[in-house]
Design an enzyme around this catalytic site. Structure first.
Site, mmCIF file in Angstrom:
data_model
loop_
_atom_site.group_PDB
_atom_site.id
_atom_site.type_symbol
_atom_site.label_atom_id
_atom_site.label_comp_id
_atom_site.label_asym_id
_atom_site.label_seq_id
_atom_site.Cartn_x
_atom_site.Cartn_y
_atom_site.Cartn_z
ATOM 1 N N ASP A 203 0.829 -1.214 0.000
ATOM 2 C CA ASP A 203 0.000 0.000 0.000
ATOM 3 C C ASP A 203 0.868 1.271 0.000
ATOM 4 O O ASP A 203 1.855 1.346 0.730
ATOM 5 C CB ASP A 203 -0.858 -0.033 1.280
ATOM 6 C CG ASP A 203 -1.825 1.122 1.379
ATOM 7 O OD1 ASP A 203 -2.703 1.212 0.514
ATOM 8 O OD2 ASP A 203 -1.692 1.938 2.318
ATOM 9 N N GLU A 245 1.346 -0.494 -5.007
ATOM 10 C CA GLU A 245 0.343 0.535 -5.257
ATOM 11 C C GLU A 245 1.061 1.874 -5.313
ATOM 12 O O GLU A 245 1.329 2.496 -4.289
ATOM 13 C CB GLU A 245 -0.705 0.565 -4.136
ATOM 14 C CG GLU A 245 -1.875 1.442 -4.514
ATOM 15 C CD GLU A 245 -2.368 2.388 -3.431
ATOM 16 O OE1 GLU A 245 -3.381 3.055 -3.660
ATOM 17 O OE2 GLU A 245 -1.746 2.485 -2.365
HETATM 18 C C1 NOJ Z 1 -4.629 3.141 -0.614
HETATM 19 C C2 NOJ Z 1 -5.791 2.263 -0.308
HETATM 20 O O1 NOJ Z 1 -6.250 1.655 -1.484
HETATM 21 C C3 NOJ Z 1 -6.855 3.136 0.323
HETATM 22 O O2 NOJ Z 1 -8.056 2.429 0.501
HETATM 23 C C4 NOJ Z 1 -6.326 3.684 1.618
HETATM 24 O O3 NOJ Z 1 -7.266 4.602 2.160
HETATM 25 C C5 NOJ Z 1 -4.992 4.398 1.429
HETATM 26 N N1 NOJ Z 1 -4.084 3.657 0.599
HETATM 27 C C6 NOJ Z 1 -4.300 4.648 2.751
HETATM 28 O O4 NOJ Z 1 -3.798 3.443 3.268
#
Ligand code: NOJ
Length: 543
Positions: A203, A245
């Site tokens: 993430d 991500e």
């Molecule tokens: C990306 C995630 O997909 C999202 O749902 C989240 O709020 C943020 N990162 C923070 O962790």
């Protein structure tokens, strides 16, 4: 059983699953890990290769689990570690891999590290986070949650300082300058890999480090740390993957692949809104432009592509005029918008037009990269824009026509399954979809099967073919090891007659559409002449 192929992710189909929404095994109103186990047969039958589980850790759920309070446990709503082990074992038995979210950048403010840190300047945990007396530091870093946050700094009364956070103020960022933080995270990674998972969706990785005078994204130190994680995984757990991500432009994502020694996979964020642009404009040019801007990646890495996920449909990677256009076209009501995006699901975005939904999926399954299906999109689920934040795209999975959609038998549930037509449980559910041979579910299931059986879609080179009407009917080749596929998408509402120049390798006189298994078009002098129906698509085998 899962294969021992270390490159499995190159031609895998992923399924993003929200445990709270999937299946409630003990009738207490929210989904749980045992519920996912109950539904593994469904996923096996659908044909997916890998489940990505949204966060399952203990958490105050201010950001649905992306605010981790304990990296070593399971949220009590979801079960216990034993249930998790059971899920991994049962999934592996069915040949399905599991990756989980790895939330590196921040913890919850309820995490004991932060609790200690804010209490005591002398605590070793103080330096686990990023503090300042001066909230004007790092002023070039953008605010991501624009609708809720005014600053990336929040004053903490107890600590007597400001702390840094790129997301909600309940999610303090960890301080990666501190080697102890890096070691803690390696220990977390080890813990979950030892439980047998197949990797992580990492993430928010662009934001791990901060440097004054930069936008605090994609810094060299961040790449060094991810490389360290990768090396640790390769040395000890070969075949387990890191999927990053990084919501960035392709040229800024490219370095995350390193020389094939950083992440195995990365989401291709910018291609996603451009698929929606192309569908609305009936013209493939936006997709073409972003793919032309996408650098080549090492052979042992792969893009991950998607149409929708659990967040808003992000419009961060488009220009300002494009964003306005996307909002006008796809989010006409204010409540459909969130931050820099659109909080709607696939079917409503495409007006529940079955042909368009199929076409969008066909693009997803044939562009370079491994596709991800977001739970519920395989049956054309709707959304509920009246719920808060991103909850409207996280409603219960619709299994059958019963009041909670077969998701739970509890009276009170964490969220109501969608009831209103045309997306209500009465008509949109797995049971109904599987009985209707023309349903989007069967279309997607077929695409998954064909994708898995044709390595060119995962491993193959990608090239645009020369053709007539090339903007309206996209034509591209996927070529791999003695296989040549020609993929056609008619983006328009009219039938199109086109002619496509075939590559020298193409030898089939009558190409076969892999989806319908019927021959299509006719070939003469290395040119294919073919009629493509309105919003139609073919995956043609040329060799
Ligand atoms: C990306 C995630 O997909 C999202 O749902 C989240 O709020 C943020 N990162 C923070 O962790």
């Amino acid at each position: 059983m899962i294969s021992n192929d270390n490159f499995w992710y190159k031609n895998a189909v992923f399924y993003e699953l929200y445990v709270r929404a999937f299946r409630d095994s003990d009738a207490n109103g929210h989904g749980d890990l045992a519920g996912v186990v109950e539904k593994l047969d469904y996923l096996e039958d659908l044909g997916i290769n890998c489940i990505w589980l949204l966060p399952i850790f203990p958490s105050p759920l201010k950001d649905d689990g992306y605010d981790v309070a304990d990296y070593y446990g399971i949220h009590p709503d979801y079960g216990q570690l034993e249930d998790f082990k059971q899920l991994v074992a049962e999934a592996h038995k069915r040949g399905i891999r599991i990756i989980t979210d790895l939330v590196l950048n921040h913890t919850s403010d309820q995490h004991p590290w932060f609790q200690e840190a804010r209490k005591d300047r002398a605590s070793k945990y103080r330096d686990y986070y990023v503090w300042s007396d001066d909230p004007s530091l790092y002023s070039e870093a953008r605010i991501i949650f624009l609708d809720t946050e005014e600053s990336n700094w929040t004053w903490d009364e107890e600590a007597g300082q400001y702390f840094w956070h790129r997301f909600f103020s309940s999610q303090p960022d960890l301080n990666y300058e501190n080697p102890a933080v890096q070691d803690e995270m390696i220990a977390v990674i080890k813990f979950w890999l030892d439980l047998g998972i197949d990797g992580f969706r990492a993430d928010a990785i662009p934001y791990l480090f901060e440097d004054e005078g930069t936008n605090c994204e994609n810094l060299p130190q961040t790449h060094d740390f991810i490389k360290r994680v990768r090396k640790f995984m390769d040395d000890n757990y070969p075949g387990r993957i890191l999927l990053s991500e990084a919501n960035q432009w392709p040229e800024d994502v490219r370095p995350y692949f390193g020389d094939g020694d950083e992440v195995h996979m990365a989401f291709h964020f910018p291609v996603m809104p451009r698929i929606f642009m192309a569908l609305k404009q009936e013209d493939i040019t936006p997709v073409k432009a972003i793919l032309e801007r996408t650098p080549a990646i090492p052979e042992n890495t792969q893009w991950c592509i998607f149409l929708r996920n659990h967040d808003e449909l992000t419009l961060e990677m488009v220009t300002e005029p494009e964003r306005q256009w996307m909002w006008e076209q796809y989010a006409p009501e204010d409540r459909m918008r969130l931050n820099l995006g659109i909080r709607r699901r696939l079917a409503p975005l495409l007006n529940n037009n079955a042909k368009k939904i199929a076409l969008a999926n066909s693009i997803l399954f044939t562009l370079p990269g491994s596709p991800i299906v977001y739970y519920g999109d395989e049956i054309g689920m709707g959304d509920n824009i009246w719920l808060n934040d991103r909850d409207g795209v996280r409603t219960p999975m619709q299994w059958d026509a019963s009041p909670n959609g077969g998701f739970s038998s509890a009276e009170s549930v964490y969220a109501h399954a969608i009831q209103e037509p045309p997306y209500g449980v009465e008509t949109v559910n797995v049971a109904a979809a599987s009985q209707d041979p023309d349903s989007i579910y069967h279309v997607i299931k077929r695409m998954i099967r064909v994708h898995k059986n044709n390595k060119a879609l995962g491993w193959g080179d990608f090239a645009w073919a020369r053709s007539t009407q090339a903007d309206k009917v996209s034509a591209y080749l996927r070529i791999y090891d003695g296989q040549v596929l020609l993929i056609l998408h008619n983006l328009t509402r009219l039938e199109q007659n086109i002619s496509v120049e075939l590559p020298p390798e193409a030898s089939m006189e009558t190409p076969i559409d892999l989806l319908s298994e019927l021959t299509k078009g006719s070939v003469e002098n290395q040119r294919l002449t073919i009629e493509v129906p309105p919003l139609g698509y073919y995956w043609l085998k040329l060799l």
